[in-house]
Enzyme design. Structure first.
Site, mmCIF file in Angstrom:
data_model
loop_
_atom_site.group_PDB
_atom_site.id
_atom_site.type_symbol
_atom_site.label_atom_id
_atom_site.label_comp_id
_atom_site.label_asym_id
_atom_site.label_seq_id
_atom_site.Cartn_x
_atom_site.Cartn_y
_atom_site.Cartn_z
ATOM 1 N N ASP A 136 0.824 -1.205 0.000
ATOM 2 C CA ASP A 136 0.000 0.000 0.000
ATOM 3 C C ASP A 136 0.862 1.261 0.000
ATOM 4 O OD1 ASP A 136 -2.333 1.444 0.038
ATOM 5 O OD2 ASP A 136 -2.751 1.131 2.162
ATOM 6 N N GLY A 137 0.371 2.298 -0.671
ATOM 7 C CA GLY A 137 1.022 3.601 -0.603
ATOM 8 C C GLY A 137 1.661 4.095 -1.883
ATOM 9 N N GLY A 171 0.254 5.348 -4.588
ATOM 10 C CA GLY A 171 -0.353 6.611 -5.012
ATOM 11 C C GLY A 171 0.119 7.783 -4.184
ATOM 12 N N HIS A 197 3.108 3.460 -8.889
ATOM 13 C CA HIS A 197 2.979 2.022 -9.119
ATOM 14 C C HIS A 197 4.234 1.452 -9.785
ATOM 15 C CE1 HIS A 197 -1.074 1.972 -7.711
ATOM 16 N NE2 HIS A 197 -1.536 2.740 -8.688
ATOM 17 N N GLU A 216 -12.038 -4.918 -5.522
ATOM 18 C CA GLU A 216 -12.528 -3.544 -5.396
ATOM 19 C C GLU A 216 -11.726 -2.547 -6.246
ATOM 20 O OE1 GLU A 216 -13.854 -6.021 -2.217
ATOM 21 O OE2 GLU A 216 -11.775 -5.462 -2.689
ATOM 22 N N LEU A 267 11.118 -20.496 -3.660
ATOM 23 C CA LEU A 267 10.073 -19.616 -3.133
ATOM 24 C C LEU A 267 8.835 -19.631 -4.029
ATOM 25 C CD1 LEU A 267 9.125 -17.217 -1.264
ATOM 26 C CD2 LEU A 267 10.243 -15.704 -2.931
ATOM 27 N N ILE A 284 -7.041 -5.268 7.110
ATOM 28 C CA ILE A 284 -6.625 -6.319 6.173
ATOM 29 C C ILE A 284 -7.332 -6.241 4.820
ATOM 30 C CG2 ILE A 284 -5.887 -7.896 7.988
ATOM 31 C CD1 ILE A 284 -8.457 -9.436 7.628
#
Length: 237
Positions: A17-18, A20, A34, A64, A128, A192
């Protein structure tokens, strides 16, 4: 071996997140943020691979997120394509396995094609596992699992009495993987957001004010140091 190395999580989930806000602070368009976030993504994947983490799940695009401006959504899908095209050879060379979780049917055809190629190329890798959550929603995943169980009962494959956690988890996108031990969310938000609602039941949460483009391997190590000091009881004393 220090405490952090001795107590590494098997599975790390990250809400990236973050992007923008990072761009807005620099008076740049959100897509610029981004793009910067992709660099952070590269760093974190590399660090997790070197540490021997088993699974890394990244919340890349939620159900969303379609409500965002059309140009931003298009830009995000193009970034996904570019990331896979540019990075897949190196990821494959490092034994990393790419899996995309969520309802991929809604993605643009070009994005779906690149996802399919990446998954196919890395399918047999044993390093991984990187789960990229695309058009993913935790509630949608639970509904999907419930419908899957209902179909099995209706077909006579499973009886109602046989429905338990193990049977349910077989219908989740993360079937066969350990649940996340650590969930990280950047940018200061502390929720979350419909992410891995079943799987995060006993995860440790780590929230940081750092915006995702600034979250590098050193920031990841900070989160792992704090995780290593926590005592996980799983409901016990």
């Amino acid at each position: 071996m220090n405490q952090t190395q001795q107590h590494l999580p098997r599975h790390i989930a990250i809400i990236m997140d973050g992007n923008g806000r990072w761009a807005e602070k620099r008076f740049m368009p959100r897509l610029f943020g981004h793009k910067a976030g992709v660099e952070a993504l590269r760093s974190v994947i590399s660090r997790c691979s070197k540490l021997g983490i088993e699974v890394l799940t990244l919340y890349a695009f939620s159900t969303e997120n379609w409500n965002r401006p059309v140009d931003e959504v298009s830009g995000l899908m193009e970034l996904l394509v570019q990331f896979l095209q540019k990075e897949i050879a190196e990821l494959h060379g490092n034994g990393i396995k790419i899996r995309c979780i969520g309802d991929l049917s809604a993605l643009p055809e070009r994005a779906r094609a690149e996802v399919k190629k990446a998954e196919s190329l890395t399918a047999d890798n044993d390093g991984l596992i990187v789960n990229i959550a695309l058009n993913y929603g935790g509630r949608d995943e639970l509904l999907k699992a419930a419908k899957g169980l209902a179909a099995e009962v209706s077909a006579g494959v499973l009886s109602e009495a046989q429905i338990d956690s193990e049977a349910f988890e077989k219908h989740l996108y993360t079937s066969g993987q350990p649940d996340p031990d650590l969930m990280i969310r950047t940018s200061g938000e502390q929720r979350i957001s419909n992410f891995l609602l079943w799987q995060l039941a006993y995860a440790e949460f780590y929230f940081t004010e750092v915006l995702w483009p600034d979250f590098d391997d050193k920031e990841l190590d900070k989160a792992l140091e704090i995780y290593a000091k926590r005592h996980r009881r799983f409901g016990k004393l």
